[in-house]
Write a protein that holds these residues in place. Structure first.
Motif, mmCIF file in Angstrom:
data_model
loop_
_atom_site.group_PDB
_atom_site.id
_atom_site.type_symbol
_atom_site.label_atom_id
_atom_site.label_comp_id
_atom_site.label_asym_id
_atom_site.label_seq_id
_atom_site.Cartn_x
_atom_site.Cartn_y
_atom_site.Cartn_z
ATOM 1 N N UNK A 199 23.620 49.806 32.317
ATOM 2 C CA UNK A 199 22.234 50.259 32.504
ATOM 3 C C UNK A 199 21.571 49.691 33.750
ATOM 4 N N UNK A 200 21.928 48.464 34.139
ATOM 5 C CA UNK A 200 21.337 47.898 35.363
ATOM 6 C C UNK A 200 21.838 48.671 36.578
ATOM 7 N N UNK A 201 23.159 48.871 36.654
ATOM 8 C CA UNK A 201 23.718 49.599 37.796
ATOM 9 C C UNK A 201 23.226 51.039 37.853
ATOM 10 N N UNK A 223 9.270 47.015 31.071
ATOM 11 C CA UNK A 223 10.423 46.779 30.197
ATOM 12 C C UNK A 223 11.035 48.127 29.828
ATOM 13 N N UNK A 224 12.346 48.161 29.659
ATOM 14 C CA UNK A 224 12.953 49.395 29.164
ATOM 15 C C UNK A 224 13.729 49.107 27.879
ATOM 16 N N UNK A 271 19.629 51.104 39.076
ATOM 17 C CA UNK A 271 19.509 50.774 40.508
ATOM 18 C C UNK A 271 19.984 51.957 41.359
ATOM 19 N N UNK A 272 21.025 52.621 40.941
ATOM 20 C CA UNK A 272 21.498 53.789 41.705
ATOM 21 C C UNK A 272 20.453 54.904 41.679
ATOM 22 N N UNK A 273 19.877 55.130 40.506
ATOM 23 C CA UNK A 273 18.824 56.161 40.407
ATOM 24 C C UNK A 273 17.622 55.790 41.278
ATOM 25 N N UNK A 274 17.241 54.517 41.257
ATOM 26 C CA UNK A 274 16.076 54.059 42.025
ATOM 27 C C UNK A 274 16.331 54.182 43.517
ATOM 28 N N UNK A 275 17.539 53.814 43.932
ATOM 29 C CA UNK A 275 17.912 53.888 45.345
ATOM 30 C C UNK A 275 17.799 55.325 45.857
ATOM 31 N N UNK A 276 18.254 56.275 45.078
ATOM 32 C CA UNK A 276 18.168 57.682 45.504
ATOM 33 C C UNK A 276 16.722 58.168 45.556
ATOM 34 N N UNK A 277 15.850 57.518 44.826
ATOM 35 C CA UNK A 277 14.425 57.908 44.831
ATOM 36 C C UNK A 277 13.618 57.136 45.872
ATOM 37 N N UNK A 330 20.354 55.201 32.638
ATOM 38 C CA UNK A 330 19.414 55.026 33.737
ATOM 39 C C UNK A 330 17.973 55.091 33.242
ATOM 40 N N UNK A 331 17.105 54.247 33.823
ATOM 41 C CA UNK A 331 15.710 54.184 33.372
ATOM 42 C C UNK A 331 14.858 55.333 33.922
#
Ligand code: TIU
Length: 227
Positions: free
Chosen positions: A164-166, A71-72, A169-175, A135-136
């Motif tokens: 926050x969802x987008x 959860x965030x 997801x963008x941060x996660x995709x780059x990782x 971003x999370x």
């Protein structure tokens, strides 16, 4: 290995549930209930309620399967030393971050409004990421937690779709994480931004990830259990 076949856009996926986590973004009272940050920004908070039921169904299924659930919460320290001045200065001084509201100081950690809504309240074994940004991954230990557990796929729920969802997801995709946004488990104060937020994720062959609905995911999980 628990592999499930999942209908999704832009293409069907084969997902190992043991390497997957459910990430529920910012389902906080400050965003979903009257008197919080979302309403202070001028938004109709009732629009976000639509995501609560589907989120709860997916959360129950994930718990039943022993899937990692994270959860965030967006918010700041009580002294606001982690709150960028430009973020705080926006809007009416009476309803800014840190100002007193009906659910305590707006978007401040430890205040009732900052906490997660009762319907989706974390269990003791479910990590809660307190994040200062949208971003999370920004200034948190989320990436470390996911890597330590060998997670490569994130099912993403929460609010708001385009913020926050987008961003997460963008941060996660780059990782290097594969992201699957669960459309009816996400919501926005603006229906057109919700649709656009999902469209941006799945465009161009899934430029940031995939999109499916809670019903498709639950059907895949049930099919796997029955097999
Ligand atoms: N305002 C808005 O749409 N969202 C936020 O400020 N934070 C999150 O999305 N969590």
């Amino acid at each position: 290995m628990h592999r499930v076949e999942l209908q999704a856009e832009p293409a069907a996926l084969s997902v190992d549930i043991d390497k997957s986590a459910l990430v529920i973004i910012d389902m906080q009272r400050d965003f979903l209930e009257p008197g919080g940050f979302g309403e202070a920004l001028g938004n109709d908070v009732s629009r976000l309620q639509a995501a609560v039921g589907p989120c709860r169904e997916v959360l129950n299924a994930a718990r039943g399967l022993g899937m990692l659930v994270i959860h965030t919460r967006e918010g700041h320290r009580p002294d606001m030393s982690d709150a960028p001045p430009h973020k705080v200065e926006r809007g009416d001084p009476a309803t800014r971050i840190g100002a007193p509201g009906p659910m305590g100081r707006i978007l401040i950690r430890g205040e009732p409004g900052h906490d997660i809504i009762p319907e989706l309240y974390p269990q003791a074994n479910e990590p809660v990421i307190d994040k200062p940004g949208k971003g999370a991954f920004y200034q948190t230990d989320l990436e470390l937690m996911l890597k330590n557990r060998g997670i490569d796929t994130l099912f993403v729920c929460g609010v708001t779709t385009e913020v926050c969802v987008n961003t997460t997801i963008r941060e996660a995709n780059d990782r290097g994480f594969r992201c699957i946004a669960l459309s009816d488990c996400c919501a926005s104060y603006f229906p057109q931004f919700h649709e656009a937020g999902l469209a941006m994720i799945k465009a161009q062959g899934g430029i940031f990830g995939s999109v499916t609905g809670s019903k498709a995911l639950l059907a895949s999980l049930r099919a796997r259990q029955a097999a």
